[in-house]
Every structure is written in C-alpha cells, then in structure tokens.
Design an enzyme around this catalytic site. Sequence first.
Site, PDB file in Angstrom:
ATOM      1  N   SER A 145       0.432   1.389  -0.951  1.00 46.71           N
ATOM      2  CA  SER A 145       1.195   0.602  -1.921  1.00 46.71           C
ATOM      3  C   SER A 145       2.264   1.498  -2.524  1.00 46.71           C
ATOM      4  CB  SER A 145       0.247   0.124  -3.016  1.00 46.71           C
ATOM      5  OG  SER A 145       0.987  -0.324  -4.138  1.00 46.71           O
ATOM      6  N   TYR A 158      -5.761   2.058  -9.360  1.00 44.15           N
ATOM      7  CA  TYR A 158      -5.249   1.536  -8.083  1.00 44.15           C
ATOM      8  C   TYR A 158      -4.251   2.534  -7.471  1.00 44.15           C
ATOM      9  CZ  TYR A 158      -2.821  -1.705  -4.893  1.00 44.15           C
ATOM     10  OH  TYR A 158      -2.251  -2.307  -3.792  1.00 44.15           O
TER      11      TYR A 158
HETATM   12  P1  NDP Z   1      -5.981 -10.035  -1.096  1.00 45.47           P
HETATM   13  O1  NDP Z   1      -6.729  -9.855  -2.362  1.00 45.47           O
HETATM   14  O2  NDP Z   1      -5.222 -11.282  -0.857  1.00 45.47           O
HETATM   15  O3  NDP Z   1      -6.971  -9.817   0.140  1.00 45.47           O
HETATM   16  C1  NDP Z   1      -7.819  -8.699   0.143  1.00 45.47           C
HETATM   17  C2  NDP Z   1      -8.662  -8.716   1.395  1.00 45.47           C
HETATM   18  O4  NDP Z   1      -9.572  -7.601   1.298  1.00 45.47           O
HETATM   19  C3  NDP Z   1      -9.471  -9.974   1.524  1.00 45.47           C
HETATM   20  O5  NDP Z   1      -9.508 -10.389   2.875  1.00 45.47           O
HETATM   21  C4  NDP Z   1     -10.844  -9.527   1.065  1.00 45.47           C
HETATM   22  O6  NDP Z   1     -11.847 -10.254   1.765  1.00 45.47           O
HETATM   23  C5  NDP Z   1     -10.874  -8.069   1.517  1.00 45.47           C
HETATM   24  N1  NDP Z   1     -11.864  -7.308   0.754  1.00 45.47           N
HETATM   25  C6  NDP Z   1     -11.828  -6.991  -0.558  1.00 45.47           C
HETATM   26  N2  NDP Z   1     -12.966  -6.376  -0.930  1.00 45.47           N
HETATM   27  C7  NDP Z   1     -13.739  -6.307   0.196  1.00 45.47           C
HETATM   28  C8  NDP Z   1     -15.030  -5.815   0.455  1.00 45.47           C
HETATM   29  N3  NDP Z   1     -15.805  -5.271  -0.502  1.00 45.47           N
HETATM   30  N4  NDP Z   1     -15.520  -5.908   1.713  1.00 45.47           N
HETATM   31  C9  NDP Z   1     -14.774  -6.483   2.697  1.00 45.47           C
HETATM   32  N5  NDP Z   1     -13.545  -6.978   2.505  1.00 45.47           N
HETATM   33  C10 NDP Z   1     -13.038  -6.898   1.266  1.00 45.47           C
HETATM   34  O7  NDP Z   1      -5.022  -8.755  -0.984  1.00 45.47           O
HETATM   35  P2  NDP Z   1      -3.615  -8.527  -0.228  1.00 45.47           P
HETATM   36  O8  NDP Z   1      -3.597  -9.260   1.039  1.00 45.47           O
HETATM   37  O9  NDP Z   1      -2.560  -8.703  -1.221  1.00 45.47           O
HETATM   38  O10 NDP Z   1      -3.708  -6.950   0.044  1.00 45.47           O
HETATM   39  C11 NDP Z   1      -3.960  -6.375   1.307  1.00 45.47           C
HETATM   40  C12 NDP Z   1      -3.675  -4.883   1.212  1.00 45.47           C
HETATM   41  O11 NDP Z   1      -2.299  -4.681   0.875  1.00 45.47           O
HETATM   42  C13 NDP Z   1      -4.481  -4.182   0.124  1.00 45.47           C
HETATM   43  O12 NDP Z   1      -4.890  -2.913   0.589  1.00 45.47           O
HETATM   44  C14 NDP Z   1      -3.485  -4.050  -1.011  1.00 45.47           C
HETATM   45  O13 NDP Z   1      -3.805  -2.969  -1.856  1.00 45.47           O
HETATM   46  C15 NDP Z   1      -2.195  -3.829  -0.259  1.00 45.47           C
HETATM   47  N6  NDP Z   1      -0.978  -4.177  -1.014  1.00 45.47           N
HETATM   48  C16 NDP Z   1      -0.718  -5.478  -1.373  1.00 45.47           C
HETATM   49  C17 NDP Z   1       0.431  -5.793  -2.063  1.00 45.47           C
HETATM   50  C18 NDP Z   1       0.771  -7.197  -2.473  1.00 45.47           C
HETATM   51  O14 NDP Z   1       1.796  -7.398  -3.165  1.00 45.47           O
HETATM   52  N7  NDP Z   1      -0.001  -8.201  -2.110  1.00 45.47           N
HETATM   53  C19 NDP Z   1       1.427  -4.753  -2.429  1.00 45.47           C
HETATM   54  C20 NDP Z   1       1.039  -3.423  -2.019  1.00 45.47           C
HETATM   55  C21 NDP Z   1      -0.114  -3.162  -1.333  1.00 45.47           C
HETATM   56  P3  NDP Z   1     -13.185 -10.870   1.113  1.00 45.47           P
HETATM   57  O15 NDP Z   1     -12.934 -11.115  -0.341  1.00 45.47           O
HETATM   58  O16 NDP Z   1     -13.408 -12.079   1.947  1.00 45.47           O
HETATM   59  O17 NDP Z   1     -14.223  -9.807   1.363  1.00 45.47           O
END
Ligand code: NDP
Length: 247
Positions: A145, A158
């Site tokens: 990020s 974070y």
């Molecule tokens: P979301 O919150 O939309 O999705 C997160 C995903 O991670 C979900 O599929 C969730 O699945 C999974 N996840 C979270 N915790 C667990 C766990 N304990 N075990 C397994 N799976 C897990 O996030 P984004 O799509 O926005 O983010 C994706 C990546 O991009 C992240 O690493 C985020 O930090 C990074 N990012 C995002 C930005 C943005 O603006 N959106 C900007 C910069 C970086 P489930 O809950 O089904 O387990």
Amino acid sequence: MTLDLSGRIALVTGASRGIGYFVAKELAAAGAHVIAVARTVGGLEELDDEIRADGKGTTTLVPLDLADLPGIDRLGGQIHERWGKLDILVANAGVLGTISPIGHVEAKVFDRVMAINVTSTWRLMRSVDPLLKASDAGRALILSSGAAHSARAYWGPYAASKAAVEALARSWADEAKNMTLRVNSVNPGATRTAMRAQAMPGEDPATLPHPSEVGKAIAALADPARMETGLIYDVPKKRFLAYRMPE
Ligand code: NDP
C-alpha cells in the site's frame, strides 16, 4: 499482447471479494488454474461460478483463515502433492485494523493487523517458496500500500504492516535474484472495495477505480515474460518503482 497463462497454477489469497476476487478472475481468464483462498465460502463460490461461466480457467476453492498458520503449511503440502510446483502467488489478503491515533490503538487490533498482513504472509511465502522455485518462471506478487511510505497520521499499524511485507518481499527477491523466481510488491492505489470504504467512510466510492480494473493490471504482472524483481509496482502510476536508500 494478450496474457497467456494456460497450464499455469496460481494461488490468490483474499479471493472472496475486492481486489483479490478480480485478480483471480483475470488470471483464470488468461487460462490459469486458480487456487482461491479466503474465509467466506459464498464469495469463493461466486468466483467459481463466474470463472466457469467464462469457460477459460478453472479453480480450486480453499476456505481457510490465514490466521491458521499450520493450515498454510498444509496448503503448501497439498499443492506440492497435486501439482509439484506453483507458478504464481498473489498474497493479497489483508486487514486494515482501525484508523486511529497510535495511543488509542487496542493491542488486539495491532496484533491482528500484524498477524494477518505480516506473519501469515511470511508463512505463506515460506510454505510456497520451494514450489515457486520448482516453476520455470515463478512470479510472486505481494500486495502492499502507499501507506507503507506515506505513513500518514492514524494509519500506523497498517502502514507498519505494509512496510514489513515490502521488506520481506525485497529480501526474498534478493535471495532469488539468480533464479527464475521474480518477487515484487504491488501498490494497488485507492480502489473501490470494502476495505477502502472502512478506511474512508465519507468518500464517494464512484470516484475510485473499480477492483476489476486494478485486478487486470495486477494479473498482467504474473506474465512469465516479465523479468523485474525486488521492486514495487504502482498501479495508479502504471510503472515499477524502486524504493531504495541511496548507497
Ligand atoms: P477487502 O477487505 O475488500 O478484501 C480483503 C480480502 O482478504 C477478502 O477476500 C478477505 O476474505 C481476505 N481476508 C481478510 N482476512 C483474512 C483471513 N484472516 N483469512 C483469509 N482471508 C482473509 O480488501 P481489498 O480488496 O481492498 O484489499 C486487498 C489488498 O490490497 C489488501 O492487502 C490491502 O491492504 C491492499 N490495498 C487496498 C487498497 C484499497 O484502496 N482497496 C489500497 C492499498 C492497498 P474473507 O473475509 O472472506 O476471509
């Protein structure tokens, strides 16, 4: 050029929604077999339905909480038994924690952010390292990020977790620099997902890129023809950046 990943095996974490969902869809559309990991079975099944409807790639759904570290080790073992290699890792799953002053962050929130964003990602790297090295062109993409570098007020845990995974990714890339494995971090930029809405509740999501756009850009980095390593791909800037201290 059209991305061709036919016959390649890809592991995507956080594939139940958001960016990971669309990276998985794009990899499958390019012909990869996608091992899709997340906790939410409904989201994984929806992904599987869409991929089947597209009729190109295929999936293996793995409902797993990444806090289950022995579970991550078992997943590596299962991939080894079934395919003997892994071509693509997209370590995308992550959590935000809370946006608040460092003095107000609850210990359990800090621990959770580090557990999922850092410890689980390292465990996954360790688990699939030999499998990626068994591929003729292993590609590892680690979601970071801009927060890792901007380190803005209230984003402390974070930001620290993303700086940590970037450092892990760079060390891993350096270890593998004489091999076929390529490891890069990715900054997706602000994207219209549940995590972004949690971070910026007042923002109009319609002003942000859809995760399908971002997913396409990230999937393209898994191309065996891409040789960059140890860098950070910045999706909004559409290029690789090298965050290095001057020698
Ligand atoms: P979301 O919150 O939309 O999705 C997160 C995903 O991670 C979900 O599929 C969730 O699945 C999974 N996840 C979270 N915790 C667990 C766990 N304990 N075990 C397994 N799976 C897990 O996030 P984004 O799509 O926005 O983010 C994706 C990546 O991009 C992240 O690493 C985020 O930090 C990074 N990012 C995002 C930005 C943005 O603006 N959106 C900007 C910069 C970086 P489930 O809950 O089904 O387990």
